[in-house]
Design an enzyme around this catalytic site. Structure first.
Site, PDB file in Angstrom:
ATOM      1  N   GLY A  26       0.840  -1.207   0.000  1.00 56.65           N
ATOM      2  CA  GLY A  26       0.000   0.000   0.000  1.00 56.65           C
ATOM      3  C   GLY A  26       0.864   1.240   0.000  1.00 56.65           C
ATOM      4  O   GLY A  26       1.889   1.298  -0.689  1.00 56.65           O
ATOM      5  N   SER A  53      -3.730  -5.610  -4.121  1.00 54.71           N
ATOM      6  CA  SER A  53      -2.366  -5.146  -4.359  1.00 54.71           C
ATOM      7  C   SER A  53      -1.530  -6.130  -5.176  1.00 54.71           C
ATOM      8  O   SER A  53      -0.533  -5.744  -5.775  1.00 54.71           O
ATOM      9  CB  SER A  53      -1.653  -4.892  -3.027  1.00 54.71           C
ATOM     10  OG  SER A  53      -2.313  -3.904  -2.289  1.00 54.71           O
ATOM     11  N   GLN A  86      -2.267  -6.764  11.549  1.00 56.92           N
ATOM     12  CA  GLN A  86      -0.913  -7.316  11.657  1.00 56.92           C
ATOM     13  C   GLN A  86      -0.815  -8.503  12.612  1.00 56.92           C
ATOM     14  O   GLN A  86      -0.150  -9.502  12.316  1.00 56.92           O
ATOM     15  CB  GLN A  86       0.066  -6.224  12.103  1.00 56.92           C
ATOM     16  CG  GLN A  86       0.360  -5.206  11.008  1.00 56.92           C
ATOM     17  CD  GLN A  86       1.404  -4.189  11.422  1.00 56.92           C
ATOM     18  OE1 GLN A  86       2.021  -4.310  12.470  1.00 56.92           O
ATOM     19  NE2 GLN A  86       1.600  -3.186  10.581  1.00 56.92           N
ATOM     20  N   HIS A 108       5.776   1.177  12.358  1.00 54.31           N
ATOM     21  CA  HIS A 108       5.013   1.795  13.443  1.00 54.31           C
ATOM     22  C   HIS A 108       5.008   0.797  14.601  1.00 54.31           C
ATOM     23  O   HIS A 108       4.964  -0.409  14.375  1.00 54.31           O
ATOM     24  CB  HIS A 108       3.592   2.104  12.957  1.00 54.31           C
ATOM     25  CG  HIS A 108       2.693   2.739  13.976  1.00 54.31           C
ATOM     26  ND1 HIS A 108       3.134   3.692  14.865  1.00 54.31           N
ATOM     27  CD2 HIS A 108       1.382   2.560  14.248  1.00 54.31           C
ATOM     28  CE1 HIS A 108       2.110   4.070  15.630  1.00 54.31           C
ATOM     29  NE2 HIS A 108       1.043   3.392  15.270  1.00 54.31           N
ATOM     30  N   GLY A 134       3.658   7.349   2.407  1.00 55.03           N
ATOM     31  CA  GLY A 134       4.413   6.520   1.482  1.00 55.03           C
ATOM     32  C   GLY A 134       4.687   7.189   0.142  1.00 55.03           C
ATOM     33  O   GLY A 134       5.782   7.056  -0.410  1.00 55.03           O
ATOM     34  N   GLU A 195      -1.283  12.583  16.482  1.00 60.47           N
ATOM     35  CA  GLU A 195      -2.424  12.522  15.560  1.00 60.47           C
ATOM     36  C   GLU A 195      -3.746  12.794  16.273  1.00 60.47           C
ATOM     37  O   GLU A 195      -4.652  13.371  15.694  1.00 60.47           O
ATOM     38  CB  GLU A 195      -2.437  11.201  14.757  1.00 60.47           C
ATOM     39  CG  GLU A 195      -2.616   9.938  15.543  1.00 60.47           C
ATOM     40  CD  GLU A 195      -2.080   8.701  14.816  1.00 60.47           C
ATOM     41  OE1 GLU A 195      -1.280   8.837  13.884  1.00 60.47           O
ATOM     42  OE2 GLU A 195      -2.474   7.577  15.205  1.00 60.47           O
TER      43      GLU A 195
HETATM   44  P1  NAD Z   1      -2.034   0.708   3.502  1.00 56.72           P
HETATM   45  O1  NAD Z   1      -3.421   0.586   4.008  1.00 56.72           O
HETATM   46  O2  NAD Z   1      -1.728   1.794   2.535  1.00 56.72           O
HETATM   47  O3  NAD Z   1      -1.587  -0.656   2.808  1.00 56.72           O
HETATM   48  C1  NAD Z   1      -1.847  -1.897   3.388  1.00 56.72           C
HETATM   49  C2  NAD Z   1      -1.400  -3.013   2.471  1.00 56.72           C
HETATM   50  O4  NAD Z   1      -1.554  -4.252   3.179  1.00 56.72           O
HETATM   51  C3  NAD Z   1      -2.192  -3.156   1.180  1.00 56.72           C
HETATM   52  O5  NAD Z   1      -1.300  -3.542   0.146  1.00 56.72           O
HETATM   53  C4  NAD Z   1      -3.142  -4.309   1.484  1.00 56.72           C
HETATM   54  O6  NAD Z   1      -3.513  -5.011   0.324  1.00 56.72           O
HETATM   55  C5  NAD Z   1      -2.266  -5.168   2.367  1.00 56.72           C
HETATM   56  N1  NAD Z   1      -3.004  -6.059   3.270  1.00 56.72           N
HETATM   57  C6  NAD Z   1      -4.074  -5.732   4.064  1.00 56.72           C
HETATM   58  N2  NAD Z   1      -4.486  -6.797   4.769  1.00 56.72           N
HETATM   59  C7  NAD Z   1      -3.645  -7.818   4.432  1.00 56.72           C
HETATM   60  C8  NAD Z   1      -3.542  -9.173   4.824  1.00 56.72           C
HETATM   61  N3  NAD Z   1      -4.416  -9.694   5.699  1.00 56.72           N
HETATM   62  N4  NAD Z   1      -2.549  -9.918   4.288  1.00 56.72           N
HETATM   63  C9  NAD Z   1      -1.684  -9.395   3.401  1.00 56.72           C
HETATM   64  N5  NAD Z   1      -1.730  -8.121   2.981  1.00 56.72           N
HETATM   65  C10 NAD Z   1      -2.700  -7.335   3.492  1.00 56.72           C
HETATM   66  O7  NAD Z   1      -1.080   0.790   4.790  1.00 56.72           O
HETATM   67  P2  NAD Z   1       0.065   1.866   5.102  1.00 56.72           P
HETATM   68  O8  NAD Z   1      -0.561   3.189   5.359  1.00 56.72           O
HETATM   69  O9  NAD Z   1       1.136   1.736   4.104  1.00 56.72           O
HETATM   70  O10 NAD Z   1       0.587   1.352   6.525  1.00 56.72           O
HETATM   71  C11 NAD Z   1       1.488   0.271   6.650  1.00 56.72           C
HETATM   72  C12 NAD Z   1       2.305   0.460   7.927  1.00 56.72           C
HETATM   73  O11 NAD Z   1       3.081   1.646   7.816  1.00 56.72           O
HETATM   74  C13 NAD Z   1       1.469   0.617   9.186  1.00 56.72           C
HETATM   75  O12 NAD Z   1       2.159   0.008  10.254  1.00 56.72           O
HETATM   76  C14 NAD Z   1       1.440   2.124   9.391  1.00 56.72           C
HETATM   77  O13 NAD Z   1       1.239   2.508  10.736  1.00 56.72           O
HETATM   78  C15 NAD Z   1       2.841   2.479   8.943  1.00 56.72           C
HETATM   79  N6  NAD Z   1       3.044   3.868   8.546  1.00 56.72           N
HETATM   80  C16 NAD Z   1       2.217   4.449   7.639  1.00 56.72           C
HETATM   81  C17 NAD Z   1       2.460   5.736   7.227  1.00 56.72           C
HETATM   82  C18 NAD Z   1       1.579   6.407   6.199  1.00 56.72           C
HETATM   83  O14 NAD Z   1       1.713   7.601   6.007  1.00 56.72           O
HETATM   84  N7  NAD Z   1       0.723   5.727   5.497  1.00 56.72           N
HETATM   85  C19 NAD Z   1       3.541   6.461   7.755  1.00 56.72           C
HETATM   86  C20 NAD Z   1       4.403   5.832   8.662  1.00 56.72           C
HETATM   87  C21 NAD Z   1       4.133   4.529   9.044  1.00 56.72           C
HETATM   88 MG    MG Z   2       2.209   9.921  12.821  1.00 57.18          MG
END
Ligand code: NAD
Ligand code: MG
Length: 339
Positions: A26, A53, A86, A108, A134, A195
């Site tokens: 994602g 994805s 997770q 995270h 991302g 947040e």
């Molecule tokens: P997202 O929602 O954009 O992407 C999630 C991905 O996981 C997708 O590809 C989805 O298909 C996949 N997925 C969902 N359930 C699944 C499962 N059961 N099995 C396999 N794949 C599965 O998530 P994100 O925002 O990229 O967040 C990912 C991590 O990064 C989290 O821990 C979040 O806290 C951390 N994070 C996010 C950001 C941000 O700005 N988005 C910033 C820093 C840290």
């Molecule tokens: Mg934050």
């Protein structure tokens, strides 16, 4: 001062001969995977076979496997799926396939901090967390820059967790901007607090209050939107670039005087701080995390009704219409993800 690392402190070759599995593709997943690949790292992707994805990652040229298969093949397993799922995915697909001496990584700390995931003692556990969405992690990297990032080494079973963590952050471009060493507890608690109190909770309610005050007094909703919502970005950009003083320099003296006399009226300090401390306490003692986990286990009734309520709010309705007529409506840089 806290410890900072830069590119000179990182040795990308510590990932030579290793396979990095990015679990999830994602917001963060696609950026980590593509940046690491462009840095010369051997990257594979782990996903659900029927998930949305899978074809996207394949189209981007990656080898895609189930989460279990990818874990088996990898030396470093970075979990970048939604925080709420997770623990389940870890238990069913990752833990049984994670051999001693491998590294488990997060962006995270929620699941480690609140013990939803309890890794065995014989693996390395670290957090490599860019402080940005991302899509920015990717666009900054391709521009030759990077997003400031956090490193936390939670378990150093092999004695190499720092080397691997720093190499990983160099690979995604974070070392170009600076890596701050922290702990997963500190990252989780400050991230949740930020947040809730300021970035999402505080800011959205502040804008909504301002918008409602103006329309309830009979002013045009379009005007209320421009004033209380659209302009927030312009002000924040100025602060981001040069601090509050630079922002004050750019605005009129009238605006600055109004800031000093009315800011404390709309946001009474003592009371707001007392409330913020209560929010922080709930984060520290696990009350917030427990409620959020329960909300997810019980079908998200409250969460979904609030999401619907926001969607119907006049500031969203009028905002959507106004934004559709703005020149930059098709900006591809927009990222809908949180954090
Ligand atoms: P997202 O929602 O954009 O992407 C999630 C991905 O996981 C997708 O590809 C989805 O298909 C996949 N997925 C969902 N359930 C699944 C499962 N059961 N099995 C396999 N794949 C599965 O998530 P994100 O925002 O990229 O967040 C990912 C991590 O990064 C989290 O821990 C979040 O806290 C951390 N994070 C996010 C950001 C941000 O700005 N988005 C910033 C820093 C840290
Ligand atoms: Mg934050």
């Amino acid at each position: 001062m806290a410890k900072m690392y830069y590119e000179k402190d990182c040795d990308l070759s510590k990932l030579d001969g290793k396979v990095v599995a990015i679990i999830g593709y994602g917001s963060q997943g696609h950026a980590h995977a593509q940046n690491l690949r462009d840095s010369g790292v051997n990257v594979i992707i782990g996903l659900r076979k029927n998930g949305n994805s899978w074809p996207v990652a394949e189209k981007d040229g990656f080898e895609v496997y189930t989460v279990a298969e990818a874990t088996k093949k990898a030396d470093v397993v970075m979990i970048l799926i939604n925080d709420e799922v997770q623990a389940q995915v870890y238990k069913n697909e990752i833990e049984p396939n994670l051999a001693a001496g491998k590294a488990l990584a997060f962006a995270h700390g929620f699941n480690i901090r609140y013990q939803q995931i309890k890794p065995s003692a014989d693996i390395d556990v670290f957090m490599a967390a860019p402080k940005g969405p991302g899509h920015t992690v990717r666009s900054q990297y391709t521009a030759g820059k990077g997003v400031p990032s956090l490193l936390a080494v939670e378990q150093d079973a092999t004695g190499k967790a720092y080397d691997i963590g720093l190499a990983y952050l160099a690979g995604i471009g974070g070392a170009r901007a600076g890596i701050l060493e922290t702990t997963m507890n500190e990252e989780t608690e400050t991230d949740l607090f930020g947040e809730q109190a300021v970035l999402c909770g505080g800011l959205v309610d502040l804008m909504r209050c301002g918008f409602e005050t103006l329309i309830e007094a009979g002013y045009a909703p379009e005007n209320a939107y421009f004033e209380c919502i659209h302009e927030v970005k312009l002000i924040v950009d100025l602060i981001n670039k040069g601090g509050v003083a630079a922002m004050n320099y750019s605005i009129s003296d009238t605006a600055e005087y109004g800031e000093y006399v009315s800011g404390p009226r709309v946001l009474p300090y003592e009371e707001t701080k007392k409330n913020m401390k209560a929010v922080l306490t709930d984060i520290q003692n696990g009350v917030f995390a427990g409620n959020w986990i329960a909300e997810n286990n019980n079908g998200r009734a409250f969460f979904n009704s609030k999401r619907m309520e926001v969607k119907r709010h006049p500031m969203e309705v009028v905002g959507k219409e106004l934004r559709e007529n703005m020149l930059w409506k098709n900006d591809s840089d927009l990222d809908t993800a949180s954090n």
